[in-house]
Design an enzyme around this catalytic site. Structure first.
Site, PDB file in Angstrom:
ATOM      1  CB  CYS A   1      -0.729  -0.576   1.201  1.00 13.76           C
ATOM      2  SG  CYS A   1      -0.497  -1.758   2.150  1.00 13.76           S
TER       3      CYS A   1
ATOM      4  CG  ASN B   1       3.627  -0.277   2.251  1.00 11.26           C
ATOM      5  OD1 ASN B   1       3.436  -0.922   1.757  1.00 11.26           O
ATOM      6  ND2 ASN B   1       4.675   0.629   1.499  1.00 11.26           N
ATOM      7  N   GLY B   2       3.742  -3.159   4.133  1.00 10.60           N
ATOM      8  CA  GLY B   2       4.246  -4.112   4.565  1.00 10.60           C
ATOM      9  C   GLY B   2       3.659  -5.427   4.483  1.00 10.60           C
TER      10      GLY B   2
ATOM     11  CG  MET C   1      20.268 -29.501 -15.587  1.00 12.92           C
ATOM     12  SD  MET C   1      19.998 -28.804 -16.623  1.00 12.92           S
ATOM     13  CE  MET C   1      18.504 -29.655 -17.963  1.00 12.92           C
TER      14      MET C   1
ATOM     15  CD  GLU D   1      20.175 -13.799 -13.877  1.00 11.27           C
ATOM     16  OE1 GLU D   1      19.932 -11.930 -13.268  1.00 11.27           O
ATOM     17  OE2 GLU D   1      19.526 -13.659 -13.085  1.00 11.27           O
TER      18      GLU D   1
ATOM     19  CE  LYS E   1      19.472 -20.033  -8.906  1.00 10.25           C
ATOM     20  NZ  LYS E   1      21.021 -19.919  -8.672  1.00 10.25           N
TER      21      LYS E   1
ATOM     22  CB  CYS F   1      21.119 -31.547 -22.394  1.00 15.22           C
ATOM     23  SG  CYS F   1      20.903 -32.438 -20.408  1.00 15.22           S
TER      24      CYS F   1
ATOM     25  CB  CYS G   1      24.927 -26.837 -15.722  1.00 13.58           C
ATOM     26  SG  CYS G   1      23.690 -27.604 -16.073  1.00 13.58           S
TER      27      CYS G   1
ATOM     28  CB  CYS H   1      28.478 -29.067 -19.868  1.00 15.34           C
ATOM     29  SG  CYS H   1      27.133 -30.035 -20.942  1.00 15.34           S
TER      30      CYS H   1
END
Lengths: 1535, 495
Positions: free
Chosen positions: A21, A254-255, A501, A918, A969, A1134, A1140, A1145
């Protein structure tokens, strides 16, 4: 009001709701009342509309409200017409009542209230109907609108005003309890928003603007107050109720209190001990329960604070108790304050989680921030005594010439405005007063016991014979993997073991192997609604310390309250446990209970044993034992161990129910504890500490046999193991955003998967368990399976002389089953390389047909067509299916260039989408190949590391994916070690080769749902053609989060299964965090439909999608698009090495090693074949089920059913009906995405900017523009920069080509992704995320010229500035908030002071700080340079030295460069600080400290060496050469 | 896995073989010992795969797909070898394989064919490690008799003492049953004793194991052919269960002119007599078919043929050739023979290497069909007539050999050895036991159930499966033992 919609059906549960909020308050420091204060507060509230949410019905808000002082003059005037008379202010209380709308019920409620008033000896003055105007309300709000009245109650003559407050409190609590137990047909149908002689709350299910419109009182000029606290709510769902709105009676929050389950349980446990001089015992009885599970986290916090305040503690002290600062690792903290916190950590656990709290008792008003400080709180003070505090600056336009102070709340700090004293009391003063109120330090000295100081018991500890070890390992279910992969590795690295994996084993409930009970408990984690924490880089907030022993009455404060044993971390060695066993410290004694059951295999044996142990525990506590040790050492042939988790939870909940829990603590001594997850579950269900004796003995064996370093002493051995467990525990806490063991303890941060509700309700009370599963007898049977291995039944002659292999982490013939096994991998590879559909069919059959067994929840399902089959030709063409495929997000860096581009080309050929992952993307991929192929990833990911996320990168996407979590994860960050960052990857990620890169656990610009909404807005501005996709991981409550994501205007939500692959992740996370996608997807779909949001968003699912059947089931459960990753990698070659993380690999996929990359054999054609098979197979299933299109098929769960042949002893109890539940489709709603989101980007400042800057955009002609700006102008510059990037790529425009001057308070994300060629100058101030992702632009900010305050002493820009900036420059004349330049990888910024965590995770660029910094500077900083002016010479203590070194400035070129930057700062901003420095430059230079990352410096040296050799003409070659030198050096070091 | 990059740093290496000339004068094994350090280096090449295909042999896919039939936990013992933890390696190895000293010598190592490293490099020397582990175990005295603690009171007869029979007996004995093994030959071991020549598997190693099994309590009765020397009715009445492990001993015959001539022998006769004579008298009794100074033609290109080549060379033959009707295998995997299938590639085994050393060329001739065997007037074989063939599809789509006109050849021959494989088990005993057979004349019993139509009678190994590998026989023997145990006790704890 009717709450019938809230009943849980399917997978949705009301308790999953989250909110966050905008909050704030306005007050007059002198206590002068005025209506203007209400007006100002309501104006601010309206300006935080973007922090609130609206559902399908834009007129129904998520909730908003305001708390004011009782407007006495107004009421007095009103009372005349109401038939009663009000005396003086404070002589009466006012209750704000929400009645059920039905007349009869309302009458009953009213009667009961009246009779209670009398019972308490108070006098009813009368009722007043609160005038409201509901004409502007949306349907959802109208549906639940209560009848609102105020009740006036006379204060008895002479009664102290605080005592009167207590009476009103009892009246309110007891009336609500009684009504809701008797009269109300729906839960909490009757509600009292406030009842006090001081404060009054107006709130409801309203939008921010509706608060004023709805409550006519608030429009009345006569209604006045000296303070007004407001709140606007952004709920993840759309059935918020009127009562859920804030403010509550004491606070606005707020939280998110992550530990609320534990806090509520502990509160309940303590209730039995309540005694207070301020309440009679009868009164206390009326208050119970103080907290309850049904209410939100914030409401519970409010209720706890209320009790603590009214029972006699000062408000400030209560705030310090519930939201303590991080004190454990703050060595420099004042000992008096430290003593206070330590004393109170013996009394109460923190309410842990992100929290910005405004609080008031009607006399003082204040605010505090939790230890992590993740929610913004900005304030200003004017010369005429006005105090304005809020989540944002600029929400109220204030005459800047009157502003005398601008500040922000800092992590763990508190500030209070005392309207009676007429001043602001600083954090130091507030805390000094509170901490000095009692001699806490002396009390601790006298009573606190440190475990290591306890005498070593005379009775020597006998290690059982080593010979029996093997037998007991068998009986407790050890496998050789537990020894090798878990224990040995934990000792070897002192960290948690890693894997890769994902996982493809059966769920615990579906496994034929005897499962550890904790395998049924899946860790919950933070996503979107609150951030996870980085337990490594932000270790300073984390703590594993706990205190054991009985608690005393919470409502008192005595020396004996800290008579507890301090335990520094929860793993106890044998001698430590013996100390506790033999503790005999005046009445402080321990009792050991044997936790075994008869191994006779008879039904009920386990239950009997549990009953017995619970009774014994009760006896022991009643007899005064304050430590209960639950021990399974007593196993023998006839007695099997009860799973430690079960017995711990059973005793914990039993004692809570008996009102005895607070009097004792539980310690577990068990042979079944070895992995971190085992510890976590025990602590989460109430244990204070654990002695894993068998694991310790096993470690000795491993050491003695040389499996682990034989030279380790016992102590070293256990220390390393303990370190590994500790770091693992901190990681588990932090992924939920929890900082301390004390708050984690008993917080039950798990979902049970595969345990029936009988067991859950009896022993794991309050835990979510949605698909039923095993009961006690099956749990016993599993325990007996293990027991029989160690204690062979009579008649058994063949004895195993080795532990079983395990096969959890690597496939073993006799081990746990895996879906990807030699057969399926082989068939898939051969089918796709030979383009052999028959073989693909064989593969799919092998995966899908699990005969009597099952791996997955979908394995338990079958198709159940409800319509005739159709010919294949009538099914939509394969191209329509192809469009819906995406590959998983795998970065270039985690996989090789070859593997990454093969996927991209294949997906582009078929019209699907590949995902950049990423790691940024090399722009050479943006240009198509000569043969028409394209290596471009159509999906570009935006993850927490923001590597290579530039305006240009964003412009080259068809979809932008915000990765909130990752299946393998969730809630954790990642790390790419330096040896994997070669020159190419470094370039792509905008970093230095050879220097490690950290992806933080949270996105530092997403601490809440409204922040996510902001990032969505940023990205939409940065590329308005691209879909915005938010990736979530399946867990309990993901559906409500997805609703929030939809309400934040995302176009796509991706629900990822827990089992997805990854390059590297702790094994415990791969196995134990998150849920299968079937649950998350189904919950998401159901919740979206229920909220009428489904048509607004596309739903995608991924996580071990392997076959057409998987796709069909995902579609029927609600996904119209699918992601496939692991299977596609297998097609590329693979073989599930699961290595990995080692860069080895052997098939060249998950590696950057040149030699291994050369071995890569994957082919685009094979990948195309695979997706063709998948799509064709799906079309065949569609034809069979009678669906012509995917849209037609989405969400048709009636076409799924549970398999008939389920008679497995273990999983026959599973109930999938909640997953298969079909939510009734609301009118006009589609079950697939059919409506485009309204992105609110049409009327923004950038549209004007683009128009006005046309000469620059078209012809590079410089332009100079001026605009006013207010806090609702967000993401300014992003869209303009997108125009630049589209036309001029990453080159941009000439410097300062587009010059814009803004005046006012800028909204969030000012200048975000600002491209090269823009120069934004801001006169005023700015909010959070200033310069986010800056991509070459220039930002200049300085305070309003009229403002009288000293710029260098005041806060000018908010938190998290320059997050993920890649290039550009900025000059800030003033102080920035926390996390300045976090993840900066290339921008240069000059600022005059920063908050905590400055330059965190920075990898490049320069930061010049001409003033003080906060704590934890440079945490995780692997690159770039910071220059800090350290006049007080105290910087070193504030700097996190893990990765950096501090230097003085010596190099003259560098000094000249710094001089130039400061000179520019002076020129651009008129800074007097810069002026002064330049005036006495030699002195200034000496005061600068240079913060230099160690690895970065080394790489710079290599590059210099390469450059000066003259052998490498280009910078690219220099970088390559430097990286090679780095690798050679690493190799040499190893050798 | 101790060394994650071992496979990048160390090349595959095998122990040195003894010089061909040197080894042809005796009947000892051809490999020389390898230094421990080198073996450990080799073991470091194992990548400890997440999915170790080497371990993955499965009856369902055999023999098309490779992987260890007894599912040896190869990555685990590779790692232990690398670390020099030999004793634990031995434990892990013995857990899945009763007789690693046999497979470590004679197994064609399907595990190596499916080794993941083999996708793009030389596979790990798995068999070498197996051999090293078990020999280290014997050397250190770690391999000792381990009789069961108690006896179950049940009795089982195992007919046949080949690898299946021995494995089955060993496992049943572990479960406490009294096991008696019947062998019609004079020595225990079946194929291990008389099928495989001494230079491939020195017979003292077979004896060494049998001695241990005896010490563990198994009774061995030799020179007794069940059904002849011992009535099956007696067997059935004396034992609670019977397991037929008689192998697939019926050799494939060659229907050509001259088959009846003197000097035309089945390979097994040649090899068996040779070994018996060697063991009985070091060949002094001359009770064997001596190839010395003779021209030998071996028909059949498989392992048995190779053994005939090696044996003939040791006798000192004048020449030896080996005829194969199939085409010469390719040097690299063909597209239709991808990893992890058993690689059908050219392999030069010890016999061929020795022949090359002596005769300067590979003795094998491919795509050759025997047309007739020519004899002299005494009825002794004198030559073999062959023709080259090519494989063509006939009308039914079957591949059939088509002679290539003008390619006829005549090979001088004094001895012709038929090594063309085996047809199945001998039927007499089976009839006698009233055990049903399947269409291929094998005992009709399901893999992993092993029960025949007669309650209590089980069958395992080549008698059930047909001609196969030693390692498959061990697998069947072990699994059959489990079923017999279950039959006898109601449940089983055998692995």
């Amino acid at each position: 009001m009717s709450d019938s919609r809230n009943r849980s059906t399917g997978l949705y549960r009301p308790e999953f709701e989250h909110d966050s909020c905008g909050i704030g308050f306005v007050a007059n420091l002198k206590g002068r009342k005025s209506h203007q204060i209400i007006e100002n507060a309501l104006t601010m509230l309206t300006c935080m509309e973007h922090r609130g949410g609206t559902g399908f019905d834009v007129k129904s808000g998520d909730g908003a409200g305001i708390l004011i002082q009782i407007p006495h003059d107004f009421f007095k005037q009103q009372s005349a017409s109401l038939g009663f008379t009000l005396q003086d202010a404070g002589d009466y209380g006012v209750g704000m009542l929400f009645f059920p709308p039905q007349a009869e019920q309302m009458r009953q409620c009213r009667n009961l209230l009246i009779s209670n008033i009398e019972k308490l000896g108070l006098t009813l003055l009368g009722f007043r109907g609160v005038p409201t105007d509901n004409s502007g309300l949306g349907q959802a709000s109208l549906d639940t609108e209560p009848q609102i009245e105020q009740v006036f109650i006379q204060k008895p003559e002479g009664l102290d005003s605080q005592v009167f407050e207590r009476k009103l409190y009892i009246l309110r609590k007891s009336t609500c309890h009684q009504i809701n137990e008797t009269i109300a047909t729906e839960k909490d149908e009757f509600y009292i928003a406030s009842m006090s002689a001081r404060t009054l709350v107006y709130k409801g299910q309203l939008t921010t603007a509706q608060v004023r419109e709805y409550y006519l009182d608030l429009q009345n000029e006569d209604v006045d107050t000296a303070m007004a606290m407001f709140h606007s709510r952004f709920s993840t769902n759309t059935f918020p109720a009127w009562r859920r709105a804030q403010p509550f009676r004491y606070l606005s929050h707020n939280g998110e209190i992550n530990t609320v389950q534990g806090n509520v349980n502990w509160m309940k446990a303590r209730e039995a001990l309540f005694e207070s001089i301020n309440f009679s015992n009868e009164e206390l009885q009326l208050l119970h329960p103080v907290c309850n599970r049904e209410s939100s986290d914030s409401a519970n916090l409010d209720m706890a604070i209320e009790l603590l305040v009214l029972s006699g503690r000062p408000l400030a002290q209560v705030m310090m108790m519930v939201v303590p600062e991080a004190w454990q690792s703050q060595d420099d903290m004042d000992p008096v304050k430290r003593a206070f916190y330590e004393y109170y950590s013996c009394v109460m656990e923190p309410w842990d989680g992100p929290a910005s709290i405004s609080f008031t008792d009607g006399k003082v008003i204040g605010a505090t921030l939790d230890r992590n400080g993740l929610r913004p709180s900005r304030y200003l003070v004017t010369e005429d005594g006005m105090l304005v505090m809020g989540s944002e600056t600029g929400a109220l336009v204030v005459d800047q010439s009157k502003v005398i102070q601008k500040g922000r709340l800092q992590p763990g700090k508190i500030f209070i405005a005392d309207l009676e004293q007429g001043r602001i009391i600083s954090d130091e003063e507030v805390k000094a007063d509170v901490c000095a109120s009692q001699p806490y330090g002396e009390w601790l000295e006298q009573y606190k016991i440190v475990i290591d100081d306890l005498p070593t018991p005379e009775e020597e500890f006998h290690q059982p014979l080593m010979a029996s070890l093997f037998k007991r390992q068998q009986a407790f279910g050890y496998s050789s993997e537990d020894l090798q992969r878990i224990l040995a590795e934990m000792v070897g690295t002192a960290k948690e073991p890693l894997g890769a994996m994902g996982t493809d084993n059966p769920l615990a409930i579906l496994s034929d192997k005897s499962q550890h009970l904790s395998n049924y408990f899946k860790q919950l984690f933070a996503q979107v609604t609150n951030p996870p924490i980085d337990p490594i880089r932000e270790e300073m907030v984390m703590s594993l310390r706990t205190y054991v022993g009985g608690s005393l009455n919470l409502l008192e404060e005595t020396p004996r309250h800290c008579h507890k044993v301090e335990i520094k971390q929860p793993l106890l060695t044998n001698p430590q446990l013996m100390k506790l066993k033999h503790i005999d410290h005046d009445h402080f004694q321990s009792k050991t209970l044997d936790t075994v059951f008869r191994a006779n295999g008879k039904p009920g044996s386990l239950e009997k044993a549990l009953d017995r142990i619970c009774y014994y525990a009760k006896d022991a506590v009643e007899d005064g034992y304050s430590i209960i040790i639950l021990s399974d050492r007593a196993i023998d042939s006839d007695h099997a161990p009860i799973p430690s988790l079960l017995v711990t939870a059973a005793v914990h909940h039993y004692l809570i129910r008996q009102g005895l829990r607070a009097k004792a603590d539980l310690i577990v001594e068990s042979g079944d504890v070895r992995e971190t997850h085992h510890f976590a579950t025990l602590l989460g269900y109430g244990a204070s500490a654990v002695n894993p004796y068998l694991a310790l003995e096993t470690l000795l064996e491993l050491r003695n046999e040389g499996v682990v370093d034989a030279s380790l002493s016992d102590t070293q051995l256990f220390d390393r193991y303990t370190q590994a467990v500790n770091s693992g525990l901190l990681k588990i806490f932090s992924k939920m955003g929890i900082s301390t063991l004390q708050s984690y303890q008993g917080a039950q941060i798990f979902e049970a998967l595969g345990i029936n509700s009988e067991v859950v309700n009896s022993y794991f009370t309050g835990t979510v368990s949605r698909i039923e599963g095993i009961g006690l007898d099956q749990i016993a049977q599993e325990a007996l399976q293990r027991h029989r291995q160690g204690f062979a039944p009579e008649g058994r002659i063949a004895i195993d002389d080795l532990l079983p292999s395990g096969g959890e982490y690597a496939w073993r013939k006799d081990g746990e089953r895996h879906l990807f096994n030699p057969t399926t991998i082989r068939l898939l590879q051969h089918a796709t390389s030979n383009n052999d559909q028959t073989q693909f069919g064989e593969y799919a059959k092998n995966v899908d047909e699990q005969s009597q067994a099952a791996f997955t929840l979908r394995g338990l399902m079958k198709f159940n067509p409800d319509r005739p089959s159709i010919p294949l030709s009538e099914v939509e063409p394969i191209e329509e299916i192809f469009k819906r495929f995406a590959t998983g997000a795998m970065s270039f860096g985690s996989i090789s260039w070859e593997a990454h581009t093969t996927l991209a080309i294949a997906m582009n050929r078929i019209g699907g989408k590949s995902n950049s992952g990423e790691g940024g993307e090399d722009p050479i991929r943006f240009t198509p190949e000569a043969n028409g192929d394209s290596k471009k990833s159509r999906i570009k990911q935006v993850a927490s590391g923001r590597f290579g996320v530039t305006s240009y990168y964003l412009a080259n996407a068809d979809e932008l994916q915000i990765k909130m979590a990752q299946g393998a994860k969730p809630g954790e960050g990642g790390q790419l070690p330096g040896h994997k960052v070669d020159a190419w990857i470094g370039r792509t990620r905008g970093s230095t080769p050879g220097v490690g890169l950290i992806s933080p656990p949270p996105h530092h610009d997403i601490y809440s749902i409204e922040d996510l909404s902001q990032l969505i807005f940023d990205l939409k501005n940065a590329n308005r053609e691209a879909r915005i996709n938010v990736k979530l991981v399946s867990e309990a409550g993901v559906g409500t989060i997805a609703s929030g994501v939809c309400k934040g205007y995302a176009d796509v939500v991706l629900i990822a299964g827990y089992d997805g692959g990854t390059g590297a992740s702790p094994l415990s996370s791969i196995k134990h965090a998150g849920l299968p996608w079937e649950l998350g997807l189904s919950e998401t779909h159901q919740t979206l439909v229920r909220n009428k949001l489904r048509s607004r968003i596309t739903v995608q699912a991924d996580g071990q999608m392997k076959t057409p059947r998987d796709l069909a089931i995902a579609t029927l459960l609600g996904a119209e698009e699918w992601g496939v990753a692991t299977a596609a990698l297998i097609v590329e070659g693979c073989t599930m090495m699961r290595k990995c993380h080692l860069n080895t690999c052997p098939v060249g996929i998950a590696t950057q090693d040149k030699e291994l990359r050369a071995r890569y054999q994957g082919k685009v054609e094979h990948v195309v074949n695979f997706f063709t098979f998948m799509a064709e197979g799906l079309r065949e299933l569609m034809a069979e089920l009678g669906f012509r299109s995917i849209n037609e098929m989405v969400g048709q769960t009636q076409c799924l059913d549970i398999r008939d042949n389920i008679d497995h002893w273990k999983f026959k109890g599973v109930d999938l009906s909640p997953i298969l539940y079909k939510e009734p489709t609301p009118d006009g709603e589609t079950l697939y995405n059919s409506i485009a989101q309204k992105h609110l980007i049409d009327e923004i400042i950038d549209r004007k900017l683009i128009k006005d800057a046309q000469p620059a955009l078209d012809n590079q002609q410089p332009v100079s523009l001026e605009y006013g700006i207010i806090s609702t102008d967000r993401s300014v510059g992003a869209m303009l920069s997108n125009e630049i990037s589209k036309k001029y790529n990453d080159v941009g425009l000439p410097e300062d080509c587009i010059q814009v001057k803004f005046s006012g308070s800028a909204g969030q994300s000012f200048g975000c992704f600002g491209a090269k060629g823009i120069r934004f100058e801001l006169e005023g101030d700015a909010n959070d995320y200033f310069g986010k992702g800056l991509s070459g632009g220039k930002l200049v900010v300085y305070p309003d010229a009229q403002a009288p305050f000293e710029p260098s002493q005041n806060i000018l820009i908010g938190n998290v500035a320059f997050f993920g900036a890649t290039s550009g420059s900025a000059f800030i004349r003033g102080i920035a908030g926390e996390r300045f330049c976090v993840r900066n990888s290339g921008a240069t910024a000059v600022v005059e002071g920063v908050g905590d965590h400055g330059c965190e995770y920075m990898t490049g660029g320069k930061t010049v700080i001409l003033g003080a910094t906060g704590r934890n500077f440079a945490a995780g900083m692997s690159g770039g340079v910071a220059y800090v002016l350290d006049r007080k010479k105290d910087f070193a203590a504030k700097c996190n030295m893990e990765m950096v070194a501090l230097e003085t400035l010596e190099d003259s070129a560098e000094i000249a460069e710094l001089h130039d930057l400061i000179e520019q700062h002076r020129k651009q901003t008129g800074s007097d600080v810069a002026q002064a420095l330049l005036a006495d430059w030699p002195t200034a230079v000496a005061d600068f400290v240079k913060v230099m990352p160690v690895d970065y410096r080394q790489m710079q040296a290599y590059m210099d060496q390469a450059r000066s050799s003259g052998k490498y003409p280009t910078e690219e070659e220099v970088a390559e050469a430097a990286f090679d030198m780095h690798l050679n050096n690493l190799a040499a070091q190893k050798a | 896995m101790g060394n994650p990059t071992g496979f990048l740093k160390v090349d595959r290496a095998m122990p040195e073989t003894r010089d061909a000339a040197e080894r042809l004068i005796d009947w000892q094994e051809v490999y020389q010992p390898m230094a421990e350090a080198e073996i450990r280096d080799q073991a470091s090449r194992c990548m400890d795969c997440g999915v170790p295909f080497c371990q993955s042999g499965e009856s369902q896919y055999a023999p098309a797909v490779a992987g260890c039939p007894v599912n040896n936990v190869i990555p685990e013992w590779n790692d232990l070898v690398y670390r020099g933890r030999w004793k634990e390696a031995l434990q892990v190895l013995h857990k899945t394989n009763n007789f690693p000293e046999f497979t470590g010598r004679v197994c064609p190592a399907p595990c190596e064919g499916s080794c993941v490293l083999g996708i793009n490099a030389d596979p790990v020397t798995i068999k070498l490690h197996e051999h090293a582990i078990i020999e280290r175990g014997f050397q250190e005295g770690w391999v000792v008799a381990n009789p069961p603690a108690r006896r179950s009171g049940k009795t089982v007869a195992v007919i046949g003492s080949g690898p299946a029979g021995l494995a089955c007996a060993a496992q049943l004995n572990k479960a406490g049953h009294r096991v008696t093994v019947y062998e019609r030959a004079d020595r225990i071991g079946g194929l291990l004793m008389y099928g495989i020549p001494n230079m491939k598997l020195q017979k003292e190693f077979v004896k060494r194991r049998v001695t241990l099994l005896k010490a563990e309590g198994i009774r061995f009765i030799t020179n007794t052919e069940v059904g002849k020397d011992l009535p099956t009715s007696q067997l059935k009445s004396e034992f609670d269960s019977v397991v037929v492990c008689t192998g697939a001993t019926v050799p494939r015959d060659l229907a050509v002119e001259g088959r009846e001539l003197n000097g035309v022998h089945y390979a097994m006769e040649f090899l068996g007599k040779n070994t018996k004579s060697l063991l009985d008298s070091d060949h002094r009794d001359s009770n064997y078919i001596n190839a010395a100074g003779k021209h030998v033609v071996v028909i059949g290109g498989g392992d048995t043929g190779t053994d005939c080549v090696g044996t003939s060379l040791r006798h000192g033959c004048a020449s030896v050739i080996q005829l194969e009707i199939m085409p010469k295998p390719v040097d690299e995997r063909a597209a239709n023979n991808p990893w992890p299938q058993w690689p059908k590639v050219l392999n030069v085994d010890y016999g061929q290497k020795e022949a090359i050393a002596i005769q300067s060329e590979d003795p094998r001739q491919y795509l050759v069909m025997t047309q007739k065997i020519e004899g002299d007037t005494d009825g002794n074989v004198s030559a073999v007539h062959t023709v080259d063939i090519s494989w063509q599809k006939n009308d039914q789509g079957q591949m059939i050999p088509q002679p290539v006109a003008g390619s006829e050849k005549v090979h001088p021959a004094d001895i012709v050895l038929l090594a063309m494989g085996f047809m199945g088990p001998e039927q007499g005993l089976l009839d006698n036991l009233e055990v049903q057979t399947d269409g291929r004349s094998n005992v009709d019993a399901q893999y992993d159930q092993f029960a025949t139509n007669v309650p209590g009678i089980y069958a395992a190994g080549d008698a059930r499966r047909g001609q196969s590998l030693v390692v498959w026989a061990i697998d069947e023997g072990r699994r059959a033992a489990r079923e017999v145990d279950r039959y006898l006790m109601g449940e089983t704890y055998l692995p």
